[in-house]
Write a protein that holds these residues in place. Structure first.
Motif, PDB file in Angstrom:
ATOM      1  N   SER A   1       0.823  -1.204   0.000  1.00  0.00           N
ATOM      2  CA  SER A   1       0.000   0.000   0.000  1.00  0.00           C
ATOM      3  C   SER A   1       0.856   1.252   0.000  1.00  0.00           C
ATOM      4  O   SER A   1       0.558   2.231  -0.684  1.00  0.00           O
ATOM      5  CB  SER A   1      -0.928   0.007   1.225  1.00  0.00           C
ATOM      6  OG  SER A   1      -1.811  -1.092   1.189  1.00  0.00           O
ATOM      7  N   ARG A   2       1.944   1.225   0.794  1.00  0.00           N
ATOM      8  CA  ARG A   2       2.829   2.394   0.859  1.00  0.00           C
ATOM      9  C   ARG A   2       3.496   2.653  -0.489  1.00  0.00           C
ATOM     10  O   ARG A   2       3.747   3.798  -0.863  1.00  0.00           O
ATOM     11  CB  ARG A   2       3.897   2.173   1.944  1.00  0.00           C
ATOM     12  CG  ARG A   2       3.380   2.344   3.360  1.00  0.00           C
ATOM     13  CD  ARG A   2       4.342   1.764   4.364  1.00  0.00           C
ATOM     14  NE  ARG A   2       5.623   2.455   4.371  1.00  0.00           N
ATOM     15  CZ  ARG A   2       5.915   3.477   5.182  1.00  0.00           C
ATOM     16  NH1 ARG A   2       5.022   3.900   6.038  1.00  0.00           N
ATOM     17  NH2 ARG A   2       7.095   4.054   5.145  1.00  0.00           N
ATOM     18  N   ARG A   3       3.772   1.589  -1.218  1.00  0.00           N
ATOM     19  CA  ARG A   3       4.413   1.744  -2.525  1.00  0.00           C
ATOM     20  C   ARG A   3       3.415   2.202  -3.583  1.00  0.00           C
ATOM     21  O   ARG A   3       3.753   2.974  -4.475  1.00  0.00           O
ATOM     22  CB  ARG A   3       5.066   0.426  -2.949  1.00  0.00           C
ATOM     23  CG  ARG A   3       6.288   0.053  -2.119  1.00  0.00           C
ATOM     24  CD  ARG A   3       6.904  -1.253  -2.596  1.00  0.00           C
ATOM     25  NE  ARG A   3       8.079  -1.617  -1.829  1.00  0.00           N
ATOM     26  CZ  ARG A   3       9.301  -1.179  -2.078  1.00  0.00           C
ATOM     27  NH1 ARG A   3       9.513  -0.352  -3.083  1.00  0.00           N
ATOM     28  NH2 ARG A   3      10.323  -1.552  -1.338  1.00  0.00           N
ATOM     29  N   VAL A   4       2.189   1.713  -3.481  1.00  0.00           N
ATOM     30  CA  VAL A   4       1.174   2.057  -4.476  1.00  0.00           C
ATOM     31  C   VAL A   4       0.704   3.503  -4.320  1.00  0.00           C
ATOM     32  O   VAL A   4       0.529   4.229  -5.304  1.00  0.00           O
ATOM     33  CB  VAL A   4      -0.034   1.104  -4.365  1.00  0.00           C
ATOM     34  CG1 VAL A   4      -1.203   1.612  -5.199  1.00  0.00           C
ATOM     35  CG2 VAL A   4       0.372  -0.287  -4.841  1.00  0.00           C
ATOM     36  N   VAL A   5       0.510   3.935  -3.075  1.00  0.00           N
ATOM     37  CA  VAL A   5       0.024   5.297  -2.820  1.00  0.00           C
ATOM     38  C   VAL A   5       1.215   6.248  -2.821  1.00  0.00           C
ATOM     39  O   VAL A   5       1.916   6.399  -1.824  1.00  0.00           O
ATOM     40  CB  VAL A   5      -0.734   5.372  -1.480  1.00  0.00           C
ATOM     41  CG1 VAL A   5      -1.257   6.788  -1.251  1.00  0.00           C
ATOM     42  CG2 VAL A   5      -1.876   4.372  -1.455  1.00  0.00           C
ATOM     43  N   LYS A   6       1.435   6.888  -3.952  1.00  0.00           N
ATOM     44  CA  LYS A   6       2.561   7.810  -4.109  1.00  0.00           C
ATOM     45  C   LYS A   6       2.202   9.241  -3.732  1.00  0.00           C
ATOM     46  O   LYS A   6       3.064  10.058  -3.476  1.00  0.00           O
ATOM     47  CB  LYS A   6       3.061   7.793  -5.566  1.00  0.00           C
ATOM     48  CG  LYS A   6       3.556   6.439  -6.054  1.00  0.00           C
ATOM     49  CD  LYS A   6       4.800   6.006  -5.322  1.00  0.00           C
ATOM     50  CE  LYS A   6       5.360   4.707  -5.896  1.00  0.00           C
ATOM     51  NZ  LYS A   6       6.563   4.251  -5.172  1.00  0.00           N
ATOM     52  N   ASP A   7       0.902   9.541  -3.753  1.00  0.00           N
ATOM     53  CA  ASP A   7       0.437  10.900  -3.503  1.00  0.00           C
ATOM     54  C   ASP A   7      -0.666  10.851  -2.448  1.00  0.00           C
ATOM     55  O   ASP A   7      -1.751  10.359  -2.709  1.00  0.00           O
ATOM     56  CB  ASP A   7      -0.109  11.517  -4.800  1.00  0.00           C
ATOM     57  CG  ASP A   7      -0.001  13.032  -4.802  1.00  0.00           C
ATOM     58  OD1 ASP A   7      -0.123  13.627  -3.715  1.00  0.00           O
ATOM     59  OD2 ASP A   7       0.191  13.617  -5.878  1.00  0.00           O
TER      60      ASP A   7
END
Length: 257
Positions: A160-166
């Motif tokens: 999730s941390r990698r997918v959510v960039k913004d």
């Protein structure tokens, strides 16, 4: 809105999780008859962890920086009902929040998995523990019962941390002083360069969508602390005048209805 843990908080969560697993495993190995009570301990541990994380998010209420800011002159106070109305009218907000909503959904799903896993697996583990006196076997069985869901949840969170960039964090209640900004989970001193890493803050003013936001890069993730306001021109002027941002950007689009 999404709450993005810092590296320090992430490390604390890992240490806390492993500490809880070690405690519960030891209790199960030596006192398997109390297996049902360890689930209660697990729930209490989760509540305690959430409370600690929330306290760190709300530390601005009593922080030294907050007191210094409040000693200044208040120039603007938000209206939560106005902010909710402006959010509802912002047609681009839903698209911005979708990745975070998916991430939150996965986190919620992982918790359901944990609650389902515990009674199903440990019913099986209880049978093995009662049929052997080998401590290593009992240790392995109970440890696997905690580590497997923990690893799954950790991998989901990392993904999730990698997918959510913004990450857009909407501040629903805030005050602006000549010495800084205070809000839920937000403490920013003026001028911006006085903050730790303050020269990295970028201020974005979007008059069409009625907000001003503080943007900062944390690793590979962009965090946007967004302040909605009907008087966004006045708000932007205050922040520009007293915050003295090195990077001030005006964005115009046609997203208003």
């Amino acid at each position: 809105m999404a709450y993005q843990m810092s590296k320090k908080q992430w490390a604390f969560s890992i240490a806390y999780g492993q500490g809880m697993i070690a405690l519960l495993t030891i209790l199960n190995v030596f006192y398997p008859q109390y297996l049902g009570y360890t689930f209660i301990i697990f729930i209490i541990g989760m509540v305690a962890f959430t409370a600690v994380m929330m306290k760190s998010q709300l530390k601005h209420i009593t922080s030294r920086e907050a007191k210094e800011i409040k000693e200044g002159r208040r120039l603007y106070k938000s209206d939560p009902s106005e902010i909710r109305e402006l959010q509802a009218r912002d047609t681009k907000l839903v698209a911005e929040l979708k990745p975070m909503m998916k991430s939150a959904g996965l986190s919620f799903l992982s918790m359901i998995v944990v609650f389902a896993w515990y009674p199903l697996y440990f019913r099986y583990a209880r049978g093995i523990a009662s049929s052997t006196t080998d401590l290593l076997v009992r240790l392995g069985v109970f440890l696997a019962g905690y580590e497997i869901p923990y690893i799954v949840i950790t991998l989901i969170n990392l993904w999730s941390r990698r997918v959510v960039k913004d990450v857009v964090q909407i501040v629903n209640n805030y005050e602006v002083y000549n010495k800084g900004v205070l809000g839920m989970g937000l403490t920013i001193k003026f001028p911006l360069e006085e903050n730790k890493g303050g020269d990295m803050y970028k201020v974005v003013f979007n008059p069409s969508r009625r907000f001003v936001e503080f943007v900062i890069q944390r690793g590979k993730t962009t965090i946007r602390y967004r302040l909605y306001s009907r008087s966004c021109d006045r708000l932007a002027d205050i922040i520009k005048r007293y915050g003295k941002p090195k990077n001030f950007e005006v964005v115009r689009d046609s997203s208003r209805r």
